[in-house]
Design a protein around this motif. Structure first.
Motif, PDB file in Angstrom:
ATOM      1  N   TYR A 114       3.182 -13.423  -5.491  1.00 45.05           N
ATOM      2  CA  TYR A 114       2.350 -13.708  -4.324  1.00 45.05           C
ATOM      3  C   TYR A 114       3.115 -13.352  -3.056  1.00 45.05           C
ATOM      4  O   TYR A 114       4.162 -13.934  -2.760  1.00 45.05           O
ATOM      5  N   LEU A 115       2.592 -12.392  -2.311  1.00 45.83           N
ATOM      6  CA  LEU A 115       3.165 -11.982  -1.030  1.00 45.83           C
ATOM      7  C   LEU A 115       2.352 -12.646   0.079  1.00 45.83           C
ATOM      8  O   LEU A 115       1.122 -12.576   0.054  1.00 45.83           O
ATOM      9  N   GLU A 174      -4.852 -13.456  -6.340  1.00 45.34           N
ATOM     10  CA  GLU A 174      -4.038 -14.119  -7.354  1.00 45.34           C
ATOM     11  C   GLU A 174      -4.917 -14.892  -8.340  1.00 45.34           C
ATOM     12  O   GLU A 174      -4.735 -14.802  -9.561  1.00 45.34           O
ATOM     13  N   ASN A 175      -5.903 -15.623  -7.821  1.00 42.32           N
ATOM     14  CA  ASN A 175      -6.804 -16.391  -8.681  1.00 42.32           C
ATOM     15  C   ASN A 175      -7.661 -15.495  -9.567  1.00 42.32           C
ATOM     16  O   ASN A 175      -7.911 -15.821 -10.727  1.00 42.32           O
ATOM     17  N   VAL A 176      -8.115 -14.372  -9.033  1.00 38.39           N
ATOM     18  CA  VAL A 176      -8.897 -13.415  -9.829  1.00 38.39           C
ATOM     19  C   VAL A 176      -8.046 -12.890 -10.986  1.00 38.39           C
ATOM     20  O   VAL A 176      -8.501 -12.839 -12.137  1.00 38.39           O
ATOM     21  N   VAL A 186       0.276  -9.558  -5.250  1.00 35.71           N
ATOM     22  CA  VAL A 186      -1.016  -9.790  -4.594  1.00 35.71           C
ATOM     23  C   VAL A 186      -0.776 -10.237  -3.156  1.00 35.71           C
ATOM     24  O   VAL A 186       0.235 -10.871  -2.861  1.00 35.71           O
ATOM     25  N   THR A 187      -1.729  -9.893  -2.283  1.00 31.54           N
ATOM     26  CA  THR A 187      -1.580 -10.246  -0.872  1.00 31.54           C
ATOM     27  C   THR A 187      -2.551 -11.349  -0.445  1.00 31.54           C
ATOM     28  O   THR A 187      -2.767 -11.554   0.741  1.00 31.54           O
ATOM     29  N   ILE A 191       5.494  -0.283  -8.205  1.00 26.84           N
ATOM     30  CA  ILE A 191       4.946  -1.556  -7.736  1.00 26.84           C
ATOM     31  C   ILE A 191       3.463  -1.363  -7.441  1.00 26.84           C
ATOM     32  O   ILE A 191       3.084  -0.422  -6.752  1.00 26.84           O
ATOM     33  N   LEU A 192       2.641  -2.263  -7.980  1.00 23.85           N
ATOM     34  CA  LEU A 192       1.213  -2.262  -7.686  1.00 23.85           C
ATOM     35  C   LEU A 192       0.938  -3.455  -6.779  1.00 23.85           C
ATOM     36  O   LEU A 192       1.211  -4.600  -7.157  1.00 23.85           O
TER      37      LEU A 192
END
Length: 170
Positions: A143-144, A123-125, A117-118, A20-21
């Motif tokens: 999305y976390l 997320e948008n990037v 992503v946190t 997991i990344l």
């Protein structure tokens, strides 16, 4: 650190068996000062992971790296160059110049099966810069809910439950 070009100060924390990344946006001012990811004392990142894995919360950089390795988690950020417009760590104060080379990381570490992503900014990037990626896991990152102290509407245990479900950790 205000109105000057900033370059990401840390290498990704990643291991051959990482699955997991997790990507943040860009290190906070406290993370710069403490030389590691999610270092603001009120950031809930390490608490959330400790709850998920029912493991002792890591307290120093060595313990944090060992924790990530033990749980097959890689850690990095979506942004590698930016300008911090105001003297705080909020994502809306970042003028993004360059994303990190996430595709190269995924080419090198082939065991990574999920990208999360946190932040909405991260997320948008990802969606903007990697929308035509050969890696389908970049096309729709998980999305976390943010571990930031600014996102206090959910308690750490509530966030942990959501993270655990999204990451499909049982």
């Amino acid at each position: 650190m205000e109105n000057e070009k900033l370059i990401h100060p840390f290498k990704p924390v990643v291991f051959e068996d990482s699955e997991i990344l997790i990507l943040g946006t860009f290190p906070s001012i406290k993370s710069f000062e403490n030389n590691f990811y999610y270092s603001h004392p009120r950031n809930q990142f390490w608490n959330i992971l400790s709850i998920i894995f029912n493991d002792k919360k890591p307290e120093n950089i060595r313990e944090k790296i060992e924790f990530l390795k033990r749980h097959k988690i890689a850690l990095w950020d979506a942004v590698c160059e930016c300008v911090r417009k105001d003297g705080n760590s909020r994502d809306d104060n970042l003028e993004i110049i360059k994303p990190c080379n996430i595709e190269n990381l995924l080419k090198t570490y082939k065991n990574i099966q999920k990208v999360a992503v946190t932040s909405r900014t991260a997320e948008n990037v990802i969606k903007k810069h990697f929308k035509n990626s050969q890696f389908s896991i970049l096309n729709s990152p998980l999305y976390l809910p943010s571990p930031s102290p600014l996102n206090a509407r959910l308690k750490p245990d509530q966030k942990a439950e959501i993270w655990k479900k999204l990451l499909e950790l049982t």
